[in-house]
Write a protein that holds these residues in place. Structure first.
Motif, short mmCIF file in Angstrom:
data_model
loop_
_atom_site.label_atom_id
_atom_site.label_comp_id
_atom_site.label_asym_id
_atom_site.label_seq_id
_atom_site.Cartn_x
_atom_site.Cartn_y
_atom_site.Cartn_z
N ILE A 1 4.56 20.34 4.59
CA ILE A 1 5.32 19.32 3.87
C ILE A 1 4.57 17.99 3.96
N VAL A 2 4.67 17.19 2.92
CA VAL A 2 4.08 15.86 2.91
C VAL A 2 5.07 14.92 2.22
N ALA A 3 5.18 13.69 2.73
CA ALA A 3 6.05 12.68 2.14
C ALA A 3 5.31 11.35 2.10
N GLU A 4 5.56 10.60 1.05
CA GLU A 4 4.88 9.30 0.88
C GLU A 4 5.86 8.26 0.35
N LEU A 5 5.81 7.07 0.95
CA LEU A 5 6.58 5.91 0.52
C LEU A 5 5.59 4.79 0.23
N GLY A 6 5.63 4.23 -0.99
CA GLY A 6 4.64 3.21 -1.31
C GLY A 6 5.07 2.31 -2.44
N GLY A 7 4.29 1.26 -2.66
CA GLY A 7 4.54 0.31 -3.73
C GLY A 7 3.77 -0.98 -3.50
N ASN A 8 3.92 -1.90 -4.43
CA ASN A 8 3.25 -3.20 -4.35
C ASN A 8 4.16 -4.22 -3.69
N ILE A 9 3.77 -4.68 -2.51
CA ILE A 9 4.55 -5.70 -1.80
C ILE A 9 4.51 -7.01 -2.56
N THR A 10 3.33 -7.37 -3.04
CA THR A 10 3.11 -8.53 -3.90
C THR A 10 2.23 -8.07 -5.05
N LEU B 1 -0.99 -6.98 -3.29
CA LEU B 1 -0.97 -6.25 -2.03
C LEU B 1 -0.16 -4.97 -2.17
N ASN B 2 -0.82 -3.82 -2.00
CA ASN B 2 -0.18 -2.52 -2.09
C ASN B 2 -0.11 -1.88 -0.71
N ALA B 3 0.98 -1.16 -0.43
CA ALA B 3 1.16 -0.51 0.87
C ALA B 3 1.64 0.92 0.68
N ALA C 1 -0.03 8.27 8.61
CA ALA C 1 -1.04 7.31 8.17
C ALA C 1 -0.39 6.16 7.41
N GLY C 2 -0.95 4.98 7.56
CA GLY C 2 -0.50 3.81 6.81
C GLY C 2 -1.69 3.02 6.33
N ASN C 3 -1.58 2.45 5.13
CA ASN C 3 -2.68 1.66 4.61
C ASN C 3 -2.18 0.49 3.78
N LEU C 4 -3.04 -0.53 3.67
CA LEU C 4 -2.81 -1.71 2.85
C LEU C 4 -4.03 -1.92 1.97
N THR C 5 -3.81 -2.25 0.70
CA THR C 5 -4.90 -2.53 -0.23
C THR C 5 -4.67 -3.89 -0.86
#
Length: 427
Positions: free
Chosen positions: A335-344, A347-349, A377-381
Motif C-alpha cells: 500500500i502507498v499513500a500520499e498527501l501533497g499540495g502547494n503551500i504557497t 512552495l510545494n510539499a 518520506a517528506g519533501n519540499l520543492t
C-alpha cells in the motif's frame, strides 16, 4: 531565393497547449522539452550503500568502509511529443530518453562506476484509444500520475513495459482499459541473498542461483476500470501473469556451475488492486491518494523490485528438491499513500508513506521466508524562478526478515535513512 517563392515559417500550434509548434510543411504539432537534474544525497543507518538482510543475520555486520555514505548524479532528459488531429481522432507519438552521469539506485548504490548511461524512458504511439509501444503499465495510476518522492522508494506498480492497450471512454467519467503487456517486464527473480543460500546449500561460498522462469509463452493481461470526477478518481485493476519453468535451473558455487533439470510447470499468477484519489480544493494542487494491491505469483505488481534492501520473494520458486520437484509462488500485499499540495505559489510539499509484506513458504522444501518493509518520506520543492526549482527530501526505511527452517530461525532487521537536495531546470 527568387521573388514570390513560398517560405515556411515555424508557426505556433495552440491546439494542444503551450510549447507546441507546427512542423513546417505539415499539420503535425511538435513539442520538444527537457530537464537537467543535479542530485546530491547522503545515507545513514544500517547501510548507506546496500545491505543484505542475510548479512545482518549471519555476521551481525552493518555498514563498512566499502559502503557509500554520499552520492552525486546528474541526469539529462529530453522528450519529443508529436500530435496530429485526424478524422479518426488524435494521433500522438511520444519519445523520452534519459542520460545519467553516475546513476544511483534509491539505496544509494552506484549502478555504474565512473560511467555514463543512456536509457529509453518512454516510446509509444497513441491513436484514439489505442496505445502501442514502451509505456507505463496500466495497472494502477499512482506512480504514473503522482509518485511525488524524489528518491525514496514506495511500493506500487512502477514499471514501463512493452504493451498494446485499448482504452474506451464512457459517459459519466468512466473509462476501461485492456492491456497486453510483456511479462518479462513484470518478473521478480533471484530473491535470496548469497549468504543465506550458502548456509542452505552446504555452507558453500559465493552461491548464486538462476531463475526458474522459462521463455515467455503468454504475455501479461492487465485490465483497469477508472472513474474520474471533479472531486477525484477511483480505479480497480487486475493482472494475470504466467509462471512457466525453463528446462534447467542454474546453481553456481565456488566457481562450479551445475544445471539442474526442471519438471514442466505452468501456473498463472495474479494481482488485484484499487486506487482512490481525493482532490483538496482548499489547497492549490492539493490531493490525497492511496493505492493498494495483493498479488500471488505476480509480486512485481506490488512494487517488489522497489524494495530498499533489495529482497523479495520470487514469482516462482522450488518448494521441493525431492523426486521430480514441486513449485510454488510468492505472494504478498502493499500500500502507498500520499498527501501533497502547494503551500504557497512557489512552495510545494509532499508526504508519502508505503508498506510491503511478502512471503514464500517451503522454499527448497524446508525454508519459510518473509519480508516486511516500510518507508516514510517528506519533501519540499521551491520554485526559484520559472523553470528552475530546488527540492529537499528526507526518508526513513525499515525492513524486517524472517527465515525459518528446521532447527534454525533468523529474524534480522535493518533501518536506513537518506536525505538530499535536487536542483532542476525544466525547459
Amino acid at each position: 531565393m527568387t521573388k514570390g517563392e513560398a517560405v515556411d515559417y515555424v508557426k505556433v500550434c495552440s491546439t494542444f497547449g503551450p510549447g507546441f509548434f507546427y512542423i513546417p510543411g505539415s499539420d503535425t504539432c511538435l513539442k520538444i522539452g527537457g530537464e537537467i537534474r543535479a542530485d546530491y544525497r547522503v545515507f545513514g543507518g544500517d547501510s548507506g550503500y546496500r545491505i543484505s538482510p542475510t548479512r545482518v543475520a549471519l555476521t551481525s555486520a552493518g555498514f563498512d568502509r566499502n559502503d557509500d555514505r554520499s552520492a552525486f548524479n546528474t541526469q539529462a532528459r529530453i522528450w519529443f511529443d508529436a500530435r496530429t488531429q485526424t478524422e479518426w481522432g488524435l494521433l500522438r507519438s511520444y519519445f523520452q530518453i534519459n542520460a545519467d552521469s553516475h546513476p544511483i539506485s534509491h539505496q544509494g548504490r552506484d549502478s555504474v562506476y565512473n560511467g555514463n548511461t543512456f536509457s529509453i524512458d518512454k516510446a509509444f504511439i497513441q491513436f484514439g484509444g489505442l496505445t502501442a509501444g514502451y509505456a507505463h503499465s496500466f495497472f494502477g495510476f499512482y506512480d504514473n500520475d503522482y509518485g511525488d518522492t524524489i528518491w525514496a522508494p514506495y511500493y506500487a506498480e512502477s514499471s514501463t513495459a512493452n504493451l498494446l492497450a485499448y482504452t474506451a471512454q464512457f459517459d459519466g467519467g468512466f473509462r476501461a482499459t485492456l492491456s497486453i503487456e510483456d511479462g518479462r517486464d513484470h518478473r521478480v527473480n533471484n530473491p535470496y541473498g548469497t549468504a543465506y543460500t550458502s548456509v542452505i546449500i552446504g555452507g558453500a561460498e559465493d552461491v548464486t542461483i538462476g531463475s526458474l522462469q522459462g521463455g515467455q509463452q503468454v504475455p501479461d493481461i492487465v485490465a483497469q476500470l477508472r472513474y474520474d470526477q471533479d472531486w477525484g478518481a477511483l480505479a480497480v485493476q487486475g493482472a494475470l501473469h504466467q509462471n512457466r519453468t525453463g528446462s534447467t535451473w542454474t546453481v553456481s558455487s565456488g566457481g562450479d556451475t551445475q544445471d539442474i533439470p526442471l519438471a514442466s510447470y505452468n501456473k498463472w499468477g495474479y494481482a488485484i488492486g484499487a486506487t482512490a484519489l481525493i482532490k483538496l480544493p482548499f489547497v492549490d494542487g492539493g490531493h490525497f491518494i492511496v493505492e493498494g494491491q495483493y498479488a500471488n505469483g505476480a509480486t512485481e505488481y506490488l512494487g517488489a523490485n522497489n524494495t530498499f534492501f533489495g529482497t523479495a520473494p520470487a514469482d516462482l520458486y522450488l518448494s521441493s528438491l525431492f523426486g521430480s520437484g514441486s513449485y510454488d509462488t510468492g505472494k504478498g500485499w502493499s500500500i502507498v499513500a500520499e498527501l501533497g499540495g502547494n503551500i504557497t505559489p512557489v512552495l510545494n510539499a509532499n508526504l508519502v508513506g508505503s508498506y510491503i509484506g511478502m512471503k514464500s513458504d517451503n522454499w527448497l522444501g524446508f525454508v519459510d521466508y518473509q519480508i516486511k518493509e516500510y518507508t516514510i518520506a517528506g519533501n519540499l520543492t521551491y520554485t526559484i524562478t520559472k523553470g528552475l526549482t530546488a527540492a529537499a527530501e528526507v526518508a526513513y526505511t525499515h525492513g524486517e526478515w524472517d527465515y525459518s527452517a528446521p532447527g534454525a530461525k533468523y529474524s534480522p532487521s535493518a533501518s536506513a535513512w537518506q536525505g538530499g537536495i535536487r536542483l532542476k531546470r525544466t525547459f
